[in-house]
Scaffold this motif. Structure first.
Motif, short mmCIF file in Angstrom:
data_model
loop_
_atom_site.label_atom_id
_atom_site.label_comp_id
_atom_site.label_asym_id
_atom_site.label_seq_id
_atom_site.Cartn_x
_atom_site.Cartn_y
_atom_site.Cartn_z
N ARG A 140 -25.94 13.25 -1.57
CA ARG A 140 -25.98 12.00 -0.81
C ARG A 140 -25.11 12.12 0.44
N ALA A 141 -25.64 11.66 1.57
CA ALA A 141 -24.84 11.57 2.79
C ALA A 141 -24.61 10.08 3.07
N THR A 142 -23.36 9.66 3.03
CA THR A 142 -23.04 8.24 3.24
C THR A 142 -22.38 8.08 4.60
N LYS A 143 -22.87 7.08 5.32
CA LYS A 143 -22.36 6.88 6.70
C LYS A 143 -20.92 6.39 6.64
N TRP A 148 -20.61 11.35 8.52
CA TRP A 148 -21.08 11.14 7.14
C TRP A 148 -20.14 11.84 6.17
N THR A 172 -29.92 10.82 3.27
CA THR A 172 -29.26 9.79 4.08
C THR A 172 -29.80 8.41 3.73
N ASP A 173 -31.04 8.36 3.26
CA ASP A 173 -31.65 7.06 2.92
C ASP A 173 -32.40 7.18 1.59
N SER A 182 -31.95 14.31 5.43
CA SER A 182 -31.58 14.79 6.77
C SER A 182 -30.86 16.12 6.66
N MET A 224 -25.43 16.37 12.92
CA MET A 224 -26.76 16.21 12.31
C MET A 224 -27.73 17.13 13.06
N SER A 228 -32.63 11.95 12.05
CA SER A 228 -32.43 11.44 10.70
C SER A 228 -33.79 11.38 9.99
#
Ligand code: CAA
Length: 379
Positions: A140-143, A148, A172-173, A182, A224, A228
């Protein structure tokens, strides 16, 4: 011969062969036994431009065509397949996606040290529960402020522990399925990137392969790669080139198995004559040579297409499928020709037999290559 090589391609192939046989081959067996990573050799390969062969000179690479890279990689694999996979991963699936999708600033920052061998790169797609089904990845990539944070586990990461920059796929989502993944360029030099112990592998023992735990690993806003949601495109696009590289690696190993077998068949006597004069051994050698020649054409053709910027998904998958399956078979026959000696660590074919086995597995199993080929031709 197809394709006709240019003078430059021939010169690069010959330079790679000279370096591989004088500097890489002599220590290959000892490194296989000790598992020692060949840092000095990788550094020298970088200085020769072999760690970023198709990377333009402006970004620190050699700026040569893709077929030249493949010819060089084949020669390195002939000498030591462990060094070849280190070189292949850095060139194909680390530098490759940055070259294809990176911004000018990313190319300047990351490609230079990766292409000149100062730092090694890698590719973090696979996870403990997401291998062939890459889109099932859970990392998981969390903003967060300025970038991130990545959390998850990555598995079978080549160059883990010895590399610095890794093209890394993360979600990312989570609500967007395949389009919620991403790609990032992850700097492994931070506490949140925890490299496991090197895997105890059957072959390729002096290349490093590790599990990686990502625990709040930070990637900045400008790290990135692509847009995205484009993570799978970045990953699978990179794997097209990567698969030609692994096919070239298998080709180099298989050619070595062939040459070792021919030499042994000439020297070893049984029933009063060299075993090469027995029809059964001749049948093996002839079949090995036929598969080798066919594989070589497929690999060079896929490389030429890739180098020309043409679509090569089917050709890359076909080259990988046929060459790696053939190489496994050729190495098996090479051991058979050597008889009991082929089962001994004293003989090179024993190492080739172990080294070649992974080539039908990594960068997409043979089953995945068949799936890729079938899907494309049915489109
Ligand atoms: N080039 C560019 N984009 C591509 C592509 C390619 N060759 N193939 C697919 N894509 C794009 C698709 O167009 C799609 O995007 P859109 O929806 O926008 O069109 C997106 O990627 C997802 O594609 P699919 O829907 O086809 O994906 P899928 O989930 O059905 O998976 C698969 C297809 C072929 C099975 C794939 O998961 C796969 O290749 N799996 C094997 C993974 C693999 O090879 N792992 C190797 C790990 S790396 C390694 O081993 C390196 C090492 O250390 C040695």
């Amino acid at each position: 011969m197809f394709p006709q090589f240019t003078e430059d391609q021939t010169a690069i192939r010959d330079a790679a062969r000279d370096f591989a046989m004088s500097e890489i081959e002599p220590g290959a067996s000892a490194r296989d036994a000790s598992g020692e990573f060949p840092s000095d050799i990788v550094k020298q390969l970088g200085e020769m431009g072999f760690m970023g062969m198709v990377v333009p000179e402006a970004y620190g690479g050699a700026g040569v065509d893709f077929l030249s890279y493949i010819l060089a990689l084949e020669q390195v694999a002939y000498a030591d397949a462990s060094v070849a996979v280190t070189m292949s991963v850095n060139n194909s699936v680390a530098c490759g996606p940055i070259l294809a999708f990176g911004t000018e600033a990313q190319k300047q920052k990351y490609l230079k040290p990766m292409a000149n061998g100062e730092m090694i790169g890698g590719f973090m797609l696979t996870e403990p529960d997401a291998g062939s089904d890459a889109a099932a990845l859970k990392t998981r990539a969390t903003k967060v402020d300025g970038g991130w944070k990545l959390n998850g586990a990555k598995a079978w990461i080549t160059n883990g522990g010895v590399g610095r920059y890794f093209v890394t796929m993360a979600r990312t989502d989570p609500d967007k399925g395949k389009k919620g993944i991403s790609a990032f360029i992850l700097d492994a030099d931070q506490p949140g990137v925890v490299m496991g112990r090197p895997e105890a592998k059957m072959g390729l023992r002096s290349s490093k392969t590790v599990m990686v735990a990502l625990e709040d690993a930070f990637v900045s806003e400008d790290a990135m790669l692509g847009k995205s949601g484009d993570g799978l495109k970045v990953a699978f696009g990179g794997l097209d080139g990567g698969r030609v590289g692994i096919a070239a690696q298998a080709l180099g190993i298989a050619q070595r198995a062939m040459d070792e077998s021919v030499a042994y068949a000439r020297a070893r006597m049984s029933f009063g004559k060299p075993i090469g004069e027995h029809q059964m051994i001749q049948t093996y050698l002839a079949e090995m040579e036929a598969r080798l020649q066919a594989a070589r054409l497929l690999v060079y053709r896929a490389a030429a297409l890739k180098g020309a910027g043409k679509p090569c998904t089917v050709e890359a998958a076909t080259a990988k499928l046929f060459t790696t399956e053939s190489a496994v078979w050729i190495c098996d026959r090479a051991v058979q020709i050597h008889g009991g000696y082929g089962y001994s660590r004293e003989y090179t074919v024993e190492r080739l037999y172990r080294d070649v086995r992974v080539t039908t597995i990594y960068e997409g199993t043979s089953e995945i290559q068949r799936m890729v080929i079938a899907r494309e031709i049915l489109k």
